[in-house]
Structures are given as structure tokens and as C-alpha cells.
Enzyme design. Structure first.
Site, PDB file in Angstrom:
ATOM      1  N   GLU A  13      15.933  -1.304   0.748  1.00 19.74           N
ATOM      2  CA  GLU A  13      15.812  -0.256  -0.268  1.00 19.74           C
ATOM      3  C   GLU A  13      17.183   0.226  -0.722  1.00 19.74           C
ATOM      4  O   GLU A  13      18.055   0.528   0.111  1.00 19.74           O
ATOM      5  CB  GLU A  13      14.990   0.918   0.303  1.00 19.74           C
ATOM      6  CG  GLU A  13      14.808   2.049  -0.711  1.00 19.74           C
ATOM      7  CD  GLU A  13      13.746   3.072  -0.330  1.00 19.74           C
ATOM      8  OE1 GLU A  13      13.118   2.933   0.734  1.00 19.74           O
ATOM      9  OE2 GLU A  13      13.562   4.018  -1.117  1.00 19.74           O
ATOM     10  N   GLU A  61      11.278   2.182   9.994  1.00 18.46           N
ATOM     11  CA  GLU A  61      12.644   2.234   9.476  1.00 18.46           C
ATOM     12  C   GLU A  61      13.634   2.155  10.635  1.00 18.46           C
ATOM     13  O   GLU A  61      13.357   2.650  11.732  1.00 18.46           O
ATOM     14  CB  GLU A  61      12.857   3.556   8.719  1.00 18.46           C
ATOM     15  CG  GLU A  61      11.946   3.706   7.520  1.00 18.46           C
ATOM     16  CD  GLU A  61      12.128   5.037   6.781  1.00 18.46           C
ATOM     17  OE1 GLU A  61      13.109   5.761   7.066  1.00 18.46           O
ATOM     18  OE2 GLU A  61      11.282   5.346   5.927  1.00 18.46           O
ATOM     19  N   ASP A  63       2.854   2.283   7.221  1.00 18.49           N
ATOM     20  CA  ASP A  63       4.079   2.889   7.769  1.00 18.49           C
ATOM     21  C   ASP A  63       3.805   3.693   9.031  1.00 18.49           C
ATOM     22  O   ASP A  63       2.823   4.452   9.091  1.00 18.49           O
ATOM     23  CB  ASP A  63       4.674   3.876   6.744  1.00 18.49           C
ATOM     24  CG  ASP A  63       5.729   3.242   5.870  1.00 18.49           C
ATOM     25  OD1 ASP A  63       6.228   2.148   6.206  1.00 18.49           O
ATOM     26  OD2 ASP A  63       6.055   3.849   4.823  1.00 18.49           O
ATOM     27  N   LYS A 116       5.090  -0.982   9.484  1.00 12.85           N
ATOM     28  CA  LYS A 116       6.488  -0.924   9.033  1.00 12.85           C
ATOM     29  C   LYS A 116       7.163   0.266   9.692  1.00 12.85           C
ATOM     30  O   LYS A 116       6.572   1.329   9.832  1.00 12.85           O
ATOM     31  CB  LYS A 116       6.568  -0.805   7.513  1.00 12.85           C
ATOM     32  CG  LYS A 116       8.005  -0.702   6.985  1.00 12.85           C
ATOM     33  CD  LYS A 116       8.098  -0.932   5.492  1.00 12.85           C
ATOM     34  CE  LYS A 116       7.763   0.247   4.633  1.00 12.85           C
ATOM     35  NZ  LYS A 116       8.586   1.465   4.873  1.00 12.85           N
ATOM     36  N   ASP A 129       4.622   5.913   3.732  1.00 15.44           N
ATOM     37  CA  ASP A 129       4.658   7.359   3.976  1.00 15.44           C
ATOM     38  C   ASP A 129       5.178   8.105   2.746  1.00 15.44           C
ATOM     39  O   ASP A 129       5.203   9.341   2.722  1.00 15.44           O
ATOM     40  CB  ASP A 129       5.451   7.705   5.243  1.00 15.44           C
ATOM     41  CG  ASP A 129       6.901   7.257   5.195  1.00 15.44           C
ATOM     42  OD1 ASP A 129       7.307   6.628   4.197  1.00 15.44           O
ATOM     43  OD2 ASP A 129       7.646   7.539   6.161  1.00 15.44           O
ATOM     44  N   SER A 130       5.502   7.355   1.672  1.00 17.15           N
ATOM     45  CA  SER A 130       5.774   7.988   0.372  1.00 17.15           C
ATOM     46  C   SER A 130       4.559   8.778  -0.093  1.00 17.15           C
ATOM     47  O   SER A 130       4.664   9.599  -1.007  1.00 17.15           O
ATOM     48  CB  SER A 130       6.151   6.929  -0.672  1.00 17.15           C
ATOM     49  OG  SER A 130       5.178   5.902  -0.718  1.00 17.15           O
TER      50      SER A 130
END
Ligand code: KIV
Length: 268
Positions: free
Chosen positions: A186, A119, A88, A117, A49-50
């Protein structure tokens, strides 16, 4: 340049880590780069999602929608041949419940993702178990969690104090028990990431987490030197001196595999 031909799978990457071979991952958001990265031997492409920041120009990943994630996953899947495709779950697409996580993870898988993925620490474990139990492989993401930017007060190193390192340890354990098969770490001090990697059976993928992880990931545009302003300390510009983008990516894969990247100068 040696093209990678063997299809990368989740069990294949786990086996790779178990035999001590480092996993080389990069973010990827479109078909053209997917073809180049695949040819250069990248093991896993992360549709991160960057993309909200490097493609959309936003200040954070928070505005990214599931529709955007699905579109970019489909673009990458159109040209990736060997690399594993990880996508993501965007902000707000999984936090509410395991059912919400499943509905959105299923959209990513239908678009061509082979793993999703998300978080979060122990609180997200029930959703991880829900997805894994329904056949969707999950990659966890601990340390700096960009979707929690405002709670964390910025893009800051995590796990610096004994207490926060202990929380990282407990979250890693909870995610491993829930069934994650890869874990991104990270912006974590190298010593903490190395210890976590030794303690868990889950292969760890570091970004700003030192050389002791089972593999590395970078944002593609960062390692190609396309970023506004000063790069983060852990980033190396592989485009500097390279003849082509494919050569730069191949150099990244080689440096991750032989342990040349990240060096001590890239640790936080
Ligand atoms: O979205 C992303 O690119 C990521 C990486 C920074 C690991 O999550």
C-alpha cells in the site's frame, strides 16, 4: 457481462499470478455487494478493516473489533460464490502473540474467510508461520500500514528513501520465508513495488503502488465514487459513466486484467 464460475482458491490465485494474469481484488463488507462483485468477476473479496472508516465512519481502522470483522466476513461469505474471501485481523487481535493471532484467525475462518490478512514486517513473521503451519493461509500487508497510523505520523507514502525501500525488501523476504501467499503493498512508489514484485515469489497486490504488481485492490466505495472529499491520487472512479454498479465493477476487473488500471497518473 461474463459471470465468473470457477471457484478462486489461494493456489489458484498464486498460479494466476505465475502465468502473468493480474489478480483483481476489491474490498467487500456485505452480502449484497458480495453477490454483485462475484458476478462481475472479481477474483478476491477483502473484508478489510477499512469497514471501520467507510461503514462505521471512524477516522481510522483502530476502533474496529474482531466481533465486527467476524460479522462482516459472515455476511460476505453468505453470497460470494467464486471469489476468494480474505478477512483482516483487526488492530490488537494478533500483535501480542502467535497464539492470539491463531485464536482470532480461527474465528475469521469459521465465519467463512479462506485467508486472513495482517499488517506488519519481519516482527510478525513468527505469527505468520504459526498460522500457516496450522492450515490458515495468510496475506501480508506492507508499505502504508493503516493500523500503525500514529507511529507513521499519517497516511504517508512508504519506501521513498533508499533505507526505507531496503526495509521493505527485508520485510518482504521475511514474510515470504514465513509463508505468506499474497502480499498487499500500500502506498509504495511504483518503481519500488515493481522491483519487490520481481524479487519475490509471493504475488503482490498493489493499492497506490503502480502497475508493476501482480494484482490490484481498491476500497469498493472509493472506486464507486462514494467518498467524503477528494479521492486519493491512485483511485479511479469506475462508476463515472457506468450503467450499473455491476458494470462499473466489471470495468474495474477488465482494466486490472488488461493493464489499463492503474495508469501512470495513478502512481504515487
Ligand atoms: O482494510 C482494507 O481495506 C485494506 C486495503 C486498503 C488493502 O487493507
Amino acid at each position: 457481462m461474463t459471470p465468473t464460475t470457477a471457484k478462486r482458491t489461494v493456489p489458484g490465485l498464486v498460479a494466476m499470478a505465475r502465468r502473468g494474469e493480474k489478480i483483481a481484488m476489491l474490498t467487500c463488507y456485505d452480502a449484497s455487494f458480495a453477490a454483485v462483485l462475484d458476478r462481475a468477476g472479481v477474483d478476491a473479496l477483502l473484508v478489510g478493516d477499512s469497514l471501520g472508516m467507510v461503514i462505521g465512519g471512524h477516522a481510522s481502522t483502530l476502533p474496529v473489533t474482531m466481533d465486527e470483522m467476524v460479522y462482516h466476513t459472515r455476511c460476505v461469505a453468505a453470497q460470494a460464490r467464486s471469489a476468494l474471501i480474505i478477512a483482516d485481523l483487526s488492530f490488537g487481535s494478533y500483535q501480542a502473540s502467535p497464539e492470539q493471532a491463531y485464536a482470532n484467525a480461527a474465528r475469521l475462518m469459521a465465519a467463512g474467510a479462506e485467508m486472513v490478512k495482517l499488517e506488519g514486517g519481519a516482527w510478525v513473521a513468527p505469527s505468520v508461520a504459526f498460522l500457516v503451519g496450522r492450515g490458515i493461509p495468510v496475506c501480508g500487508h506492507l508499505g502504508l500500514q493503516p493500523q500503525s497510523l500514529h507511529r507513521l505520523g499519517g497516511y504517508k507514502i512508504q519506501g521513498k528513501t533508499d533505507a526505507s525501500a531496503q526495509t521493505l525488501r527485508e520485510d518482504t523476504h521475511a514474510l515470504a520465508l514465513a509463508g505468506v501467499e499474497l502480499l498487499v503493498l500500500e502506498l509504495v512508489p511504483a518503481a519500488v513495488a515493481t522491483a519487490l514484485t520481481a524479487e519475490t515469489i509471493v504475488p503482490t497486490i498493489g493499492i497506490g503502488a503502480g502497475p508493476g504488481c501482480s494484482g490490484q485492490v481498491l476500497v469498493l466505495y472509493d472506486m464507486l465514487g462514494i467518498y467524503p472529499g477528494k479521492p486519493a491520487r491512485f483511485v479511479r472512479n469506475f462508476m463515472a459513466g457506468a450503467e450499473s454498479i455491476e458494470a462499473a465493477v466489471a470495468a474495474y476487473v477488465k482494466a486490472v486484467k488488461n493493464g489499463a488500471y492503474p495508469g501512470p497518473e495513478h502512481s504515487v
